[in-house]
Design a protein around this motif. Structure first.
Motif, mmCIF file in Angstrom:
data_model
loop_
_atom_site.group_PDB
_atom_site.id
_atom_site.type_symbol
_atom_site.label_atom_id
_atom_site.label_comp_id
_atom_site.label_asym_id
_atom_site.label_seq_id
_atom_site.Cartn_x
_atom_site.Cartn_y
_atom_site.Cartn_z
ATOM 1 N N SER A 153 0.929 -1.157 -0.022
ATOM 2 C CA SER A 153 0.066 -0.014 0.095
ATOM 3 C C SER A 153 0.781 1.384 -0.132
ATOM 4 C CB SER A 153 -1.025 -0.091 1.261
ATOM 5 O OG SER A 153 -0.274 -0.045 2.390
ATOM 6 N N ALA A 154 2.042 0.857 0.138
ATOM 7 C CA ALA A 154 2.953 2.428 -0.032
ATOM 8 C C ALA A 154 3.123 2.687 -1.238
ATOM 9 C CB ALA A 154 4.245 1.884 0.516
ATOM 10 N N ARG A 155 2.478 2.090 -2.263
ATOM 11 C CA ARG A 155 2.303 2.650 -3.751
ATOM 12 C C ARG A 155 1.536 4.027 -3.802
ATOM 13 N NH1 ARG A 155 1.277 -1.639 -8.519
ATOM 14 N NH2 ARG A 155 1.253 -0.278 -10.439
ATOM 15 N N ASN A 156 0.450 3.761 -3.149
ATOM 16 C CA ASN A 156 -0.574 4.773 -3.140
ATOM 17 C C ASN A 156 -0.391 5.949 -3.745
ATOM 18 O OD1 ASN A 156 1.254 6.639 -1.493
ATOM 19 N ND2 ASN A 156 0.709 4.858 0.239
ATOM 20 N N PHE A 157 -0.294 7.222 -3.336
ATOM 21 C CA PHE A 157 0.109 8.323 -4.330
ATOM 22 C C PHE A 157 1.497 8.719 -4.709
ATOM 23 C CE2 PHE A 157 -4.149 9.256 -2.742
ATOM 24 C CZ PHE A 157 -4.788 10.323 -3.610
ATOM 25 N N ASN A 158 2.350 7.809 -4.436
ATOM 26 C CA ASN A 158 3.756 7.996 -4.853
ATOM 27 C C ASN A 158 3.989 8.042 -6.333
ATOM 28 O OD1 ASN A 158 5.754 8.567 -2.629
ATOM 29 N ND2 ASN A 158 4.903 6.679 -1.961
ATOM 30 N N PRO A 159 3.660 7.040 -7.115
ATOM 31 C CA PRO A 159 3.753 7.389 -8.690
ATOM 32 C C PRO A 159 3.030 8.558 -9.255
ATOM 33 C CG PRO A 159 2.985 4.868 -8.021
ATOM 34 C CD PRO A 159 2.713 5.901 -6.883
ATOM 35 N N LEU A 160 1.996 8.960 -8.826
ATOM 36 C CA LEU A 160 1.217 10.057 -9.188
ATOM 37 C C LEU A 160 1.975 10.990 -8.935
ATOM 38 C CD1 LEU A 160 -2.383 8.905 -8.045
ATOM 39 C CD2 LEU A 160 -1.316 8.783 -10.289
ATOM 40 N N VAL A 161 2.743 11.380 -7.796
ATOM 41 C CA VAL A 161 3.472 12.458 -7.471
ATOM 42 C C VAL A 161 4.796 12.784 -8.292
ATOM 43 C CG1 VAL A 161 5.120 13.475 -5.768
ATOM 44 C CG2 VAL A 161 3.095 12.629 -5.070
ATOM 45 N N ALA A 162 5.338 11.326 -8.635
ATOM 46 C CA ALA A 162 6.507 11.421 -9.604
ATOM 47 C C ALA A 162 6.072 11.549 -11.058
ATOM 48 C CB ALA A 162 6.879 9.947 -9.620
ATOM 49 N N MET A 163 4.816 11.529 -11.388
ATOM 50 C CA MET A 163 4.475 11.640 -12.828
ATOM 51 C C MET A 163 4.079 13.244 -12.867
ATOM 52 S SD MET A 163 1.593 8.865 -13.775
ATOM 53 C CE MET A 163 1.230 9.731 -15.218
ATOM 54 N N CYS A 164 3.629 14.036 -12.013
ATOM 55 C CA CYS A 164 3.014 15.241 -11.973
ATOM 56 C C CYS A 164 3.999 16.302 -11.681
ATOM 57 C CB CYS A 164 1.767 15.625 -11.228
ATOM 58 S SG CYS A 164 2.249 15.668 -9.412
ATOM 59 N N SER A 165 5.392 16.065 -11.302
ATOM 60 C CA SER A 165 6.321 16.820 -10.758
ATOM 61 C C SER A 165 7.430 16.853 -11.831
ATOM 62 C CB SER A 165 6.878 16.147 -9.459
ATOM 63 O OG SER A 165 6.074 16.275 -8.326
#
Length: 254
Positions: A192-204
């Motif tokens: 569950s540590a996956r959560n928002f991390n990939p999205l943060v990496a994408m949008c930054s």
């Protein structure tokens, strides 16, 4: 191609005040606690923070908000839940902090859209509520009155159903935490540590990742990589002590 940086302090040294900062994690799960502590010590302020929630009072994002690093001028905080942080709630209700509350799925899609080059999209979530009609308190005045409310958003009908238009989110800097990563910036998140991390990496535009285990390029199975290195600009390998320093948001016993 080697994107590793020796220390967290070095990795966040050039983050200036007044920028938009996206932060991964859900509650205290998967938050980049080491990078956040380094940013606290670095001193950047007036940050427009984008994160699912604000953590707790004495850990992670809570430390930045406690020191008034999330500013009204930069846009305050955009997230979906602030209920576990008493200090951020106090600042919000007393007019010291601007908060844009966004439905959780909408927040995730706004970040994904930002990373995909999609400026806006339509969703049924929020139609018929203040999310679409406007009027959600973004900032209170010191007397408890609403000083700034959310504006009304465009609503259109498709196939007989109404949808509200939501704008994408992009950030100048993003902070994430991964289970494994290589020197090229490829990341794997655990459970569950996956959560928002990939999205943060994408949008930054510039993503800094702290990784619990640094491996050499080629050691990660390409089919198991959650975030490819193209989205990551800096990688910091954590020490065993830093990796073990994980807190439990709510401890329950029988």
């Amino acid at each position: 191609m080697d994107k590793t940086v020796e220390t967290a302090a070095e990795a966040v040294a050039d983050i200036p005040s007044g920028v938009t900062l996206a932060v991964g994690g859900f509650g205290l799960c998967g938050i980049p606690a080491v990078l956040l502590q380094a940013l606290l010590e670095q001193g950047a302020g007036d940050l427009a923070v984008v994160s699912n929630n604000c953590g707790v009072d004495d850990w992670g994002l809570g430390l930045l908000l406690q020191e008034r690093r999330g500013g009204r001028g930069a846009g305050g905080v955009t997230g979906s839940y602030v209920g576990e942080n008493k200090e951020s709630a106090r600042q919000y209700l007393s007019g010291e902090l601007e908060v844009e509350l966004t439905p959780q799925g909408t927040l995730a899609e706004r970040m994904r859209a930002g990373g995909s080059g999609i400026p806006a999209f339509y969703t049924a979530t929020g139609v018929g509520t203040q999310v679409a009609d406007g009027g959600l308190p973004w900032r209170y005045a010191s007397d408890g009155q609403v000083a700034l409310a959310s504006p009304a958003k465009e609503v259109r009908s498709f196939a007989g159903r109404d949808y509200v238009m939501e704008e994408a989110i992009t950030a100048e800097f993003g902070l994430v935490r991964a289970w494994k990563g290589d020197r090229h910036g490829n990341l794997v998140f655990r459970a569950s540590a996956r959560n928002f991390n990939p999205l943060v990496a994408m949008c930054s535009r510039i993503t800094v990742a702290e990784v619990e285990e640094l491996v050499e390029p080629g050691e990660l199975d390409p089919d198991l990589i959650h975030t490819p290195g193209i989205h990551v600009q800096r990688v910091v390998a954590l020490t065993a002590e830093q990796t073990a320093a994980k807190r439990i948001e709510k401890r329950t016993v029988r």
